[in-house]
Design a protein around this motif. Structure first.
Motif, PDB file in Angstrom:
ATOM      1  N   CYS A  56      72.041  70.323  84.186  1.00 56.92           N
ATOM      2  CA  CYS A  56      72.089  68.907  83.841  1.00 56.92           C
ATOM      3  C   CYS A  56      71.911  68.715  82.339  1.00 56.92           C
ATOM      4  O   CYS A  56      71.053  69.348  81.714  1.00 56.92           O
ATOM      5  N   GLY A  57      72.734  67.845  81.755  1.00 49.64           N
ATOM      6  CA  GLY A  57      72.627  67.533  80.340  1.00 49.64           C
ATOM      7  C   GLY A  57      73.206  66.164  80.051  1.00 49.64           C
ATOM      8  O   GLY A  57      73.926  65.583  80.868  1.00 49.64           O
TER       9      GLY A  57
ATOM     10  N   ASN B  36      78.728  66.927  77.914  1.00 46.50           N
ATOM     11  CA  ASN B  36      79.371  68.199  78.239  1.00 46.50           C
ATOM     12  C   ASN B  36      79.327  69.098  77.007  1.00 46.50           C
ATOM     13  O   ASN B  36      79.931  68.783  75.970  1.00 46.50           O
ATOM     14  N   ARG B  37      78.626  70.208  77.110  1.00 41.16           N
ATOM     15  CA  ARG B  37      78.560  71.121  75.970  1.00 41.16           C
ATOM     16  C   ARG B  37      78.177  72.518  76.418  1.00 41.16           C
ATOM     17  O   ARG B  37      77.438  72.698  77.404  1.00 41.16           O
ATOM     18  N   LEU B  38      78.697  73.501  75.707  1.00 36.28           N
ATOM     19  CA  LEU B  38      78.310  74.886  75.908  1.00 36.28           C
ATOM     20  C   LEU B  38      77.025  75.104  75.135  1.00 36.28           C
ATOM     21  O   LEU B  38      77.014  75.041  73.904  1.00 36.28           O
ATOM     22  N   ALA B  39      75.920  75.332  75.842  1.00 39.04           N
ATOM     23  CA  ALA B  39      74.605  75.332  75.213  1.00 39.04           C
ATOM     24  C   ALA B  39      74.121  76.709  74.800  1.00 39.04           C
ATOM     25  O   ALA B  39      73.376  76.834  73.815  1.00 39.04           O
TER      26      ALA B  39
ATOM     27  N   GLU C 252      76.012  72.629  79.911  1.00 40.30           N
ATOM     28  CA  GLU C 252      75.326  71.397  80.272  1.00 40.30           C
ATOM     29  C   GLU C 252      76.349  70.289  80.520  1.00 40.30           C
ATOM     30  O   GLU C 252      77.318  70.147  79.781  1.00 40.30           O
ATOM     31  N   THR C 253      76.100  69.500  81.573  1.00 41.07           N
ATOM     32  CA  THR C 253      76.993  68.392  81.901  1.00 41.07           C
ATOM     33  C   THR C 253      76.250  67.356  82.736  1.00 41.07           C
ATOM     34  O   THR C 253      75.435  67.715  83.608  1.00 41.07           O
ATOM     35  N   PRO C 254      76.495  66.076  82.501  1.00 41.88           N
ATOM     36  CA  PRO C 254      75.881  65.052  83.357  1.00 41.88           C
ATOM     37  C   PRO C 254      76.471  65.024  84.759  1.00 41.88           C
ATOM     38  O   PRO C 254      75.923  64.361  85.647  1.00 41.88           O
TER      39      PRO C 254
END
Length: 286
Positions: A147-148, A151-154, A169-171
């Motif tokens: 969960c983030g 949208n991003r490659l963390a 990470e993605t909502p």
């Protein structure tokens, strides 16, 4: 005074002649057209020599899993770690590009979309396999969805040689039920799952048989890739070995004349029967 006035008139005349030569000004400035470069998923940069372009070994697997994640397909997300740029394209691939000016800077494919990882009947990660060769095997990557806010490659790491771990990470996965497997299945497979649960509750299959039945169900749904249907192994005495965890699987083989005597072990008992009926005989303690 007259000379100054004549100079001003001459300047105005020159300006008028210049504007007349240009023609009337456009009513409105023309809008600039922005052309977006097609998403190449980290592959086949047209500015690279043909020999340096990435060559995938196969096509990605079809879209599968939670439908609300399909909107990520066709997009790519990048992260720069040290001198490398990693690019994750959901349902497509993972690539790595060395960010240096060396003539032979490394670029490679770290995996192509293949299947989900499922734990406790929940989608827990995306497996990208069949990447570029690495010693005697192919590179592969597991992408964990967390969960983030965006949208991003963390995070990217290499916990073992040629095997990469990515955190995305993605909502879209923040809801507690967003990654459950059961709601994504078609009705026929949901009913089949219910039958497997009932067979386990009635002690008709072992916990091991239950897990194998669920895996077969996930393979039929396209979430997992199976090694293919295997022929049953022959045991001593000409009997078919254990490995028919469901009645349906047993009957399929029985129709081919391969079940002269079948056995299954559960809770210390070994039961045999001469067909795929549920009436067992000769139950003995192991």
């Amino acid at each position: 005074m007259a000379a100054g006035l004549a100079g001003v008139l001459l300047l105005l005349l020159l300006l008028f002649l210049g504007l007349a030569a240009r023609g009337p000004a456009p009513a409105a400035a023309a809008k600039m057209k922005v052309v977006e470069e097609p998403n190449a998923f980290g592959l086949n940069n047209p500015f690279l020599p043909q020999t340096n372009r990435l060559q995938p070994k196969r096509e990605p697997s079809p879209l599968s899993g939670p439908a609300h994640l399909f909107r990520l397909s066709g997009k790519c997300f990048s992260l720069v770690e040290s001198t490398y740029k990693y690019e994750f394209c959901p349902f497509h691939n993972v690539t790595q590009h060395e960010q240096t000016f060396r003539w032979n800077a490394y670029s490679g494919i770290l995996g192509i979309w293949q299947e989900w990882e499922i734990t406790n009947n929940t989608f827990t990660g995306m497996w990208m396999r069949d990447g570029d060769s690495c010693r005697s095997r192919s590179r592969q990557s597991k992408v964990e969805l967390t969960c983030g806010k965006s949208n991003r490659l963390a995070h990217v790491s290499e916990p073992s040689t040629c095997i990469y771990a990515l955190t995305f990470e993605t909502p879209l996965v923040c809801h507690p039920h967003s990654l459950l497997v059961y709601p994504t299945l078609p009705e026929a497979l949901q009913q089949r799952w219910g039958q497997v649960e009932q067979e386990l509750a009635d002690d008709l299959i072992t916990p091991q048989g239950y897990e194998k039945s669920l895996r077969a169900l996930f393979e039929d749904a396209g979430y997992l890739k199976g090694p293919g249907e295997k022929e049953p192994t022959q045991q001593e005495g000409g009997t078919t070995g254990l490995g028919f965890e469901t009645l349906d699987n047993c009957k399929k083989v029985e129709r081919k004349g391969r079940v002269p005597s079948l056995g299954v072990s559960h809770r210390g008992l070994t039961c045999h029967w001469n067909s795929c009926s549920r009436h067992t005989q000769n139950c003995q303690r192991r």
